[in-house]
Design an enzyme around this catalytic site. Structure first.
Site, mmCIF file in Angstrom:
data_model
loop_
_atom_site.group_PDB
_atom_site.id
_atom_site.type_symbol
_atom_site.label_atom_id
_atom_site.label_comp_id
_atom_site.label_asym_id
_atom_site.label_seq_id
_atom_site.Cartn_x
_atom_site.Cartn_y
_atom_site.Cartn_z
ATOM 1 N N HIS A 22 28.351 49.442 41.103
ATOM 2 C CA HIS A 22 27.290 48.566 41.620
ATOM 3 C C HIS A 22 26.143 48.061 40.552
ATOM 4 O O HIS A 22 25.505 48.265 39.222
ATOM 5 C CB HIS A 22 26.457 50.239 42.415
ATOM 6 C CG HIS A 22 25.552 49.495 43.665
ATOM 7 N ND1 HIS A 22 24.124 50.154 42.837
ATOM 8 C CD2 HIS A 22 25.945 48.495 43.515
ATOM 9 C CE1 HIS A 22 23.842 49.267 43.831
ATOM 10 N NE2 HIS A 22 24.544 48.434 44.724
ATOM 11 N N ASP A 30 33.183 27.266 36.682
ATOM 12 C CA ASP A 30 34.153 25.705 36.979
ATOM 13 C C ASP A 30 34.535 25.547 35.277
ATOM 14 O O ASP A 30 34.292 25.674 34.267
ATOM 15 C CB ASP A 30 33.530 24.731 37.755
ATOM 16 C CG ASP A 30 31.659 24.267 36.501
ATOM 17 O OD1 ASP A 30 31.761 24.438 35.631
ATOM 18 O OD2 ASP A 30 30.666 23.895 37.582
ATOM 19 N N ASP A 66 26.953 43.060 46.983
ATOM 20 C CA ASP A 66 26.099 44.152 46.823
ATOM 21 C C ASP A 66 24.832 43.872 47.811
ATOM 22 O O ASP A 66 24.839 42.872 48.155
ATOM 23 C CB ASP A 66 25.326 43.921 45.706
ATOM 24 C CG ASP A 66 24.036 45.407 45.153
ATOM 25 O OD1 ASP A 66 23.880 45.546 46.222
ATOM 26 O OD2 ASP A 66 24.109 45.187 44.505
ATOM 27 N N MET A 76 24.973 27.737 40.986
ATOM 28 C CA MET A 76 24.052 26.985 40.119
ATOM 29 C C MET A 76 23.266 25.884 40.834
ATOM 30 O O MET A 76 23.928 24.792 41.180
ATOM 31 C CB MET A 76 24.988 26.961 39.025
ATOM 32 C CG MET A 76 23.289 26.016 37.719
ATOM 33 S SD MET A 76 25.199 24.649 36.530
ATOM 34 C CE MET A 76 24.826 25.994 36.154
ATOM 35 N N TYR A 116 22.363 30.232 33.600
ATOM 36 C CA TYR A 116 22.925 30.437 32.002
ATOM 37 C C TYR A 116 22.423 31.908 31.692
ATOM 38 O O TYR A 116 23.422 32.370 30.850
ATOM 39 C CB TYR A 116 23.280 29.249 31.371
ATOM 40 C CG TYR A 116 23.713 28.473 31.458
ATOM 41 C CD1 TYR A 116 24.862 27.748 32.312
ATOM 42 C CD2 TYR A 116 23.134 26.013 31.148
ATOM 43 C CE1 TYR A 116 25.103 26.889 32.051
ATOM 44 C CE2 TYR A 116 23.642 26.118 31.621
ATOM 45 C CZ TYR A 116 24.637 25.570 32.013
ATOM 46 O OH TYR A 116 25.391 24.329 32.159
ATOM 47 N N TYR A 134 29.022 21.665 39.815
ATOM 48 C CA TYR A 134 28.119 22.450 40.162
ATOM 49 C C TYR A 134 28.955 23.240 40.744
ATOM 50 O O TYR A 134 28.898 24.160 42.131
ATOM 51 C CB TYR A 134 27.034 22.340 40.531
ATOM 52 C CG TYR A 134 25.902 21.567 40.196
ATOM 53 C CD1 TYR A 134 25.229 21.878 39.443
ATOM 54 C CD2 TYR A 134 25.841 20.139 39.915
ATOM 55 C CE1 TYR A 134 24.260 21.461 38.796
ATOM 56 C CE2 TYR A 134 25.563 19.218 39.269
ATOM 57 C CZ TYR A 134 24.286 20.455 38.585
ATOM 58 O OH TYR A 134 23.083 19.417 38.223
ATOM 59 N N ASN A 136 29.983 26.941 39.855
ATOM 60 C CA ASN A 136 30.132 28.133 39.675
ATOM 61 C C ASN A 136 29.056 28.630 40.433
ATOM 62 O O ASN A 136 28.190 28.854 41.262
ATOM 63 C CB ASN A 136 29.237 27.989 38.098
ATOM 64 C CG ASN A 136 29.405 27.169 37.203
ATOM 65 O OD1 ASN A 136 30.156 26.536 36.444
ATOM 66 N ND2 ASN A 136 28.260 25.692 36.886
#
Length: 149
Positions: A22, A30, A66, A76, A116, A134, A136
């Site tokens: 959890h 990418d 979650d 991102m 990051y 973009y 990710n």
């Protein structure tokens, strides 16, 4: 081979998903993402030859998001001044809406360099060949309950 397991999920990735607890996070990166340098303390899984949406769909079919955080899915953010379009995000929203009752509100955005830093703390990073910019996405694992079995 197993029934009910998306074929794109390798034994290595299935093991990682099972090991995650959890609040652990996984990044689906990418093709431009520095997976190896960001994942020095994480499991880096290479899935080049695949795009992020197909991997995301397979993971979300098994992976609870979650419910104790506002945004268990993080993208991102596009850097200020960058004119890049992000149509891939619409695909992500559709996939998240299909598996989480919060729908689009489960998705948040993190500034590029903050993303990051958070990725460095992830349990695992999946390196893909995704060409969209973009693209990710970070997922935070939730709790598996009796209702989720």
């Amino acid at each position: 081979m197993l029934r009910g397991i998306p074929h794109i999920l390798s034994p290595e990735l299935l093991k990682i998903l099972c090991e995650m607890g959890h609040s652990d996070r996984i990044v689906i990166a990418d093709g431009n993402f520095p997976a190896e340098s960001m994942g020095r303390d994480a499991h880096v899984i290479h899935m080049e030859g695949h795009g992020v949406p197909e991997i995301l769909e397979a993971i979300l079919s098994l992976f609870p998001l979650d419910t104790y955080v506002e945004h268990p899915v993080c993208l991102m953010s596009v850097t200020d001044g960058d004119t890049v379009e992000t149509p891939i995000w619409d695909q992500y929203m559709t996939l998240v809406e299909a598996c989480d009752s919060r729908g689009r509100s489960a998705i948040g955005h993190i500034e590029r360099f903050a993303f990051y830093e958070e990725a460095k703390k992830a349990y695992a990073i999946i390196a893909t060949s995704e060409r969209a910019l973009y693209a990710n996405i970070m997922l935070q694992k939730g709790v598996v309950t009796d209702q989720g079995l």
